[in-house]
Design a protein around this motif. Structure first.
Motif, short mmCIF file in Angstrom:
data_model
loop_
_atom_site.label_atom_id
_atom_site.label_comp_id
_atom_site.label_asym_id
_atom_site.label_seq_id
_atom_site.Cartn_x
_atom_site.Cartn_y
_atom_site.Cartn_z
N PHE A 47 0.83 -1.20 0.00
CA PHE A 47 0.00 0.00 0.00
C PHE A 47 0.87 1.26 0.00
CE2 PHE A 47 -2.50 3.30 2.16
CZ PHE A 47 -3.66 3.29 1.39
N GLY A 48 1.87 1.31 0.87
CA GLY A 48 2.74 2.48 0.96
C GLY A 48 3.51 2.74 -0.32
N LYS A 49 3.99 1.68 -0.94
CA LYS A 49 4.72 1.84 -2.22
C LYS A 49 3.79 2.28 -3.33
CE LYS A 49 8.73 0.49 -0.70
NZ LYS A 49 9.80 1.44 -0.50
N ARG A 50 2.55 1.84 -3.28
CA ARG A 50 1.58 2.31 -4.27
C ARG A 50 1.35 3.81 -4.11
NH1 ARG A 50 -2.54 -2.78 -3.42
NH2 ARG A 50 -1.22 -4.27 -4.53
N LEU A 51 1.22 4.25 -2.87
CA LEU A 51 1.07 5.69 -2.63
C LEU A 51 2.28 6.44 -3.17
CD1 LEU A 51 -0.35 5.76 1.03
CD2 LEU A 51 -1.59 6.26 -1.08
N ASP A 52 3.47 5.91 -2.94
CA ASP A 52 4.70 6.55 -3.44
C ASP A 52 4.69 6.67 -4.95
OD1 ASP A 52 5.62 6.73 -0.83
OD2 ASP A 52 6.93 4.95 -1.00
N ARG A 53 4.26 5.63 -5.64
CA ARG A 53 4.23 5.66 -7.11
C ARG A 53 3.23 6.69 -7.62
NH1 ARG A 53 6.76 1.49 -10.13
NH2 ARG A 53 8.46 0.82 -8.80
N ILE A 54 2.07 6.76 -6.99
CA ILE A 54 1.07 7.74 -7.39
C ILE A 54 1.61 9.15 -7.15
CG2 ILE A 54 -1.26 8.63 -6.96
CD1 ILE A 54 -1.95 5.73 -5.97
N LYS A 55 2.22 9.36 -6.00
CA LYS A 55 2.77 10.68 -5.68
C LYS A 55 3.85 11.08 -6.68
CE LYS A 55 3.67 11.53 -1.32
NZ LYS A 55 4.03 11.38 0.10
N ALA A 56 4.71 10.14 -7.06
CA ALA A 56 5.76 10.44 -8.04
C ALA A 56 5.15 10.86 -9.37
CB ALA A 56 6.66 9.22 -8.21
N SER A 57 4.09 10.20 -9.75
CA SER A 57 3.41 10.55 -11.00
C SER A 57 2.78 11.93 -10.90
CB SER A 57 2.35 9.50 -11.31
OG SER A 57 1.60 9.86 -12.44
#
Length: 122
Positions: A47-57
């Protein structure tokens, strides 16, 4: 809150409601992340890594267009931290500490419901 229930049953109802609503948040984050990197790669992430990927985008966009969603994602991370502590911290289960009070659980559940509504509109 259901005052007609004994406190332990109120707690169980609130806990179950929170987990149910958090699963909706996880599904929403999964979809947002999959739009960025694809479904197969999203499945491999926490979940946390998914949030990181969305934020990077989102950070590739202008601050004006991304700040609202970034704020929602920060709130999602805070709720994830609460969820992790709630489910994985032994002090919440009578082993040297105390569980959050019903009022705190109710407040977190309401916060989660508001976040879900905001994400649906974003």
């Amino acid at each position: 809150m259901r005052p007609d229930l004994p406190p332990d049953q109120q707690w169980k109802l609130m806990l179950g409601s929170f987990i149910h609503e958090f699963s909706r948040l996880e599904a929403h984050v999964f979809i947002l992340c999959a739009r960025c990197i694809g479904t197969d790669d999203t499945r491999k992430l926490t979940f946390g890594k998914r949030l990181d990927r969305i934020k990077a985008s989102l950070k590739q966009q202008s601050p004006q267009s991304s700040e609202g969603m970034l704020a929602l994602l920060r709130e999602a991370r805070g709720l994830a931290e609460f969820r992790n502590a709630l489910l994985h911290n032994t002090s919440f289960h009578g082993m040297g500490g105390s569980a959050p009070q019903i009022e705190e659980m109710e407040a977190r559940l309401q916060q989660l419901e508001v976040l879900l509504d905001a994400l649906a509109l974003a």
